[in-house]
Design an enzyme around this catalytic site. Structure first.
Site, PDB file in Angstrom:
ATOM      1  N   LYS A   1       0.846  -1.186   0.000  1.00  0.00           N
ATOM      2  CA  LYS A   1       0.000   0.000   0.000  1.00  0.00           C
ATOM      3  C   LYS A   1       0.885   1.241   0.000  1.00  0.00           C
ATOM      4  CE  LYS A   1       0.417   2.274   3.176  1.00  0.00           C
ATOM      5  NZ  LYS A   1       1.338   2.897   4.194  1.00  0.00           N
TER       6      LYS A   1
ATOM      7  N   ASP B   1       0.608   8.587   3.916  1.00  0.00           N
ATOM      8  CA  ASP B   1       1.198   7.237   3.842  1.00  0.00           C
ATOM      9  C   ASP B   1       0.686   6.382   5.003  1.00  0.00           C
ATOM     10  OD1 ASP B   1       3.417   5.298   2.745  1.00  0.00           O
ATOM     11  OD2 ASP B   1       3.688   5.412   4.910  1.00  0.00           O
TER      12      ASP B   1
HETATM   13  N1  NAP Z   1       7.617   1.509   6.896  1.00  0.00           N
HETATM   14  C1  NAP Z   1       6.433   1.068   7.260  1.00  0.00           C
HETATM   15  O1  NAP Z   1       6.122   1.031   8.449  1.00  0.00           O
HETATM   16  C2  NAP Z   1       5.443   0.578   6.231  1.00  0.00           C
HETATM   17  C3  NAP Z   1       4.351  -0.154   6.674  1.00  0.00           C
HETATM   18  C4  NAP Z   1       3.456  -0.676   5.743  1.00  0.00           C
HETATM   19  C5  NAP Z   1       3.622  -0.406   4.391  1.00  0.00           C
HETATM   20  N2  NAP Z   1       4.673   0.356   3.982  1.00  0.00           N
HETATM   21  C6  NAP Z   1       4.753   0.663   2.544  1.00  0.00           C
HETATM   22  O2  NAP Z   1       5.815  -0.069   1.949  1.00  0.00           O
HETATM   23  C7  NAP Z   1       6.415   0.701   0.904  1.00  0.00           C
HETATM   24  C8  NAP Z   1       7.901   0.784   1.173  1.00  0.00           C
HETATM   25  O3  NAP Z   1       8.069   1.399   2.432  1.00  0.00           O
HETATM   26  P1  NAP Z   1       9.381   1.179   3.312  1.00  0.00           P
HETATM   27  O4  NAP Z   1       9.067   1.787   4.628  1.00  0.00           O
HETATM   28  O5  NAP Z   1       9.821  -0.221   3.282  1.00  0.00           O
HETATM   29  O6  NAP Z   1      10.392   2.103   2.488  1.00  0.00           O
HETATM   30  P2  NAP Z   1      11.976   1.996   2.445  1.00  0.00           P
HETATM   31  O7  NAP Z   1      12.523   1.562   3.760  1.00  0.00           O
HETATM   32  O8  NAP Z   1      12.450   3.268   1.851  1.00  0.00           O
HETATM   33  O9  NAP Z   1      12.250   0.768   1.479  1.00  0.00           O
HETATM   34  C9  NAP Z   1      11.883   0.741   0.144  1.00  0.00           C
HETATM   35  C10 NAP Z   1      13.031   0.120  -0.633  1.00  0.00           C
HETATM   36  O10 NAP Z   1      12.714   0.246  -2.009  1.00  0.00           O
HETATM   37  C11 NAP Z   1      13.896   0.568  -2.746  1.00  0.00           C
HETATM   38  N3  NAP Z   1      13.681   1.812  -3.465  1.00  0.00           N
HETATM   39  C12 NAP Z   1      13.567   3.048  -2.958  1.00  0.00           C
HETATM   40  N4  NAP Z   1      13.395   3.954  -3.933  1.00  0.00           N
HETATM   41  C13 NAP Z   1      13.414   3.264  -5.073  1.00  0.00           C
HETATM   42  C14 NAP Z   1      13.313   3.647  -6.425  1.00  0.00           C
HETATM   43  N5  NAP Z   1      13.136   4.925  -6.784  1.00  0.00           N
HETATM   44  N6  NAP Z   1      13.384   2.698  -7.352  1.00  0.00           N
HETATM   45  C15 NAP Z   1      13.547   1.416  -6.994  1.00  0.00           C
HETATM   46  N7  NAP Z   1      13.664   1.002  -5.713  1.00  0.00           N
HETATM   47  C16 NAP Z   1      13.590   1.922  -4.767  1.00  0.00           C
HETATM   48  C17 NAP Z   1      15.015   0.779  -1.778  1.00  0.00           C
HETATM   49  O11 NAP Z   1      15.904  -0.325  -1.812  1.00  0.00           O
HETATM   50  P3  NAP Z   1      17.219  -0.240  -2.741  1.00  0.00           P
HETATM   51  O12 NAP Z   1      17.824   1.110  -2.541  1.00  0.00           O
HETATM   52  O13 NAP Z   1      18.066  -1.376  -2.277  1.00  0.00           O
HETATM   53  O14 NAP Z   1      16.698  -0.411  -4.137  1.00  0.00           O
HETATM   54  C18 NAP Z   1      14.333   0.857  -0.440  1.00  0.00           C
HETATM   55  O15 NAP Z   1      15.087   0.258   0.586  1.00  0.00           O
HETATM   56  C19 NAP Z   1       5.696   2.057   0.917  1.00  0.00           C
HETATM   57  O16 NAP Z   1       4.698   2.102  -0.067  1.00  0.00           O
HETATM   58  C20 NAP Z   1       5.057   2.132   2.301  1.00  0.00           C
HETATM   59  O17 NAP Z   1       3.867   2.880   2.302  1.00  0.00           O
HETATM   60  C21 NAP Z   1       5.604   0.817   4.863  1.00  0.00           C
END
Ligand code: NAP
Length: 308
Positions: free
Chosen positions: A90, A168
């Site tokens: 999401k 978010d």
């Molecule tokens: N954090 C939470 O608590 C949480 C909870 C539920 C859902 N979510 C959802 O999950 C998704 C990711 O959140 P997250 O918290 O895991 O974020 P995050 O820690 O920033 O991780 C996302 C990963 O995706 C990769 N990425 C980032 N920008 C990118 C780009 N432009 N192109 C390709 N890969 C990219 C990066 O890995 P690399 O640099 O290794 O490619 C990054 O580590 C979001 O939509 C968020 O709403 C998050």
């Protein structure tokens, strides 16, 4: 039956915190590969991009996209075009209009597309829905306030266009709201607070309603320190129902009905397996539409710069 061979894309916070343990605990699905530009995982094949992964491992059945919403559309198109079942974290996209082409492609290829709203799998959600099917709601108050520095440390993407800012987490509340109420919800108005140096709101107040006139107020804030609050309080003709801790708890007139540990992602992966096995899609864009409407109707204020 052979397990579904899954590849995970975007090995960041949610992938490590929730997806990896939930995949390991779900029968019928097994992680075989990861694509992430900067991260690797022991024991599975690792690639830098979804395109390299799709070219490099022929027998992947399904892909879970755990990247931020903005890069996800192109990754989703690539995975579906390669004939993979697809799970979208999401929000399912950075824009509402992205979803119809993905759904059409999935259907044309006979593959599952699952827009996963993890909060809908929280243990309080189904009992709250059942309660509100029997008792009339009179007022709803949503408070979803968390410290962005604690929960999203250094995630600059969240304040970029398409990152949704405080929506978010706020969209999780909207995904619950639209599940537990027996009638559709629409946005009446919104106040959006944008830091002067960022492209997405850090706080928002929403007025929503239903066709029968139920008033709904939502307050989202990323600047919360101290107690973190993820609650939906519903005044009903049979007392007060309060969903709290993001859906891990439910109380009725102060008496606990549900108080369980977090297990949303077990539900997410159980549902993904079920959808693949039944050759179905589950793509609900309603929560994303409400956020888009809040941006369309919202009055903007500029607040102080945000720095990590
Ligand atoms: N954090 C939470 O608590 C949480 C909870 C539920 C859902 N979510 C959802 O999950 C998704 C990711 O959140 P997250 O918290 O895991 O974020 P995050 O820690 O920033 O991780 C996302 C990963 O995706 C990769 N990425 C980032 N920008 C990118 C780009 N432009 N192109 C390709 N890969 C990219 C990066 O890995 P690399 O640099 O290794 O490619 C990054 O580590 C979001 O939509 C968020 O709403 C998050």
């Amino acid at each position: 039956m052979k397990p579904i061979r899954l590849a995970l894309v975007g090995l960041g916070k949610i992938a490590r915190d929730q997806h990896l343990p939930a995949i390991a605990a779900t029968p019928g699905i097994a992680l075989v590969a990861v694509a992430s530009r900067n991260a690797r995982l022991d024991g599975v094949e690792c690639f830098a991009s979804v395109e390299e992964l799709l070219a490099g491992v022929a027998d992947v059945d399904a892909v879970a996209l755990c990247t931020p919403p903005t890069p996800r559309r192109d990754q989703a198109l690539a995975a579906l075009a390669a004939g993979k079942h697809l799970l979208l974290e999401k929000p399912p996209g950075a824009a509402v209009s992205e979803l119809a082409p993905l759904k059409t492609l999935a259907e044309n290829r006979g593959r599952t597309l699952f827009a996963a709203w993890h909060s809908r799998f929280a243990p309080a959600v189904e009992p709250a829905r059942a309660f509100l099917a029997r008792h009339r709601a009179r007022r709803v108050t949503i408070i979803w306030k968390e410290d962005v520095r604690v929960w999203h440390p250094g995630q600059d993407w969240i304040f970029e266009p398409g990152g949704l800012g405080v929506f978010d987490p706020g969209i999780n509340a909207l995904s619950i709201l639209t599940t537990i109420l027996p009638e559709p919800v629409f946005v009446v108005g919104a106040q959006l607070a944008f830091p002067a140096n960022r492209e997405a709101p850090i706080a928002a107040e929403l007025e929503l309603a239903t066709g029968s006139g139920l008033p709904i107020h939502a307050a989202f804030d990323f600047r919360q320190s101290g107690e973190q609050i993820w609650s939906i309080a519903i005044e009903t003709d049979a007392g007060s129902l309060v969903l709290s801790a993001g859906g891990a708890r439910l109380s009725h007139d102060g008496q606990a009905l549900v108080d369980e540990p977090e297990r949303e992602y077990r539900g997410v992966y159980g549902r993904f397996v079920e959808l693949i096995q039944t050759e179905s899609c589950d793509v609900d864009i309603v929560p994303l539409g409400l956020v888009a409407d809040a941006f369309m109707l919202g009055r903007r204020s500029i607040v102080e710069d945000f720095a990590w």
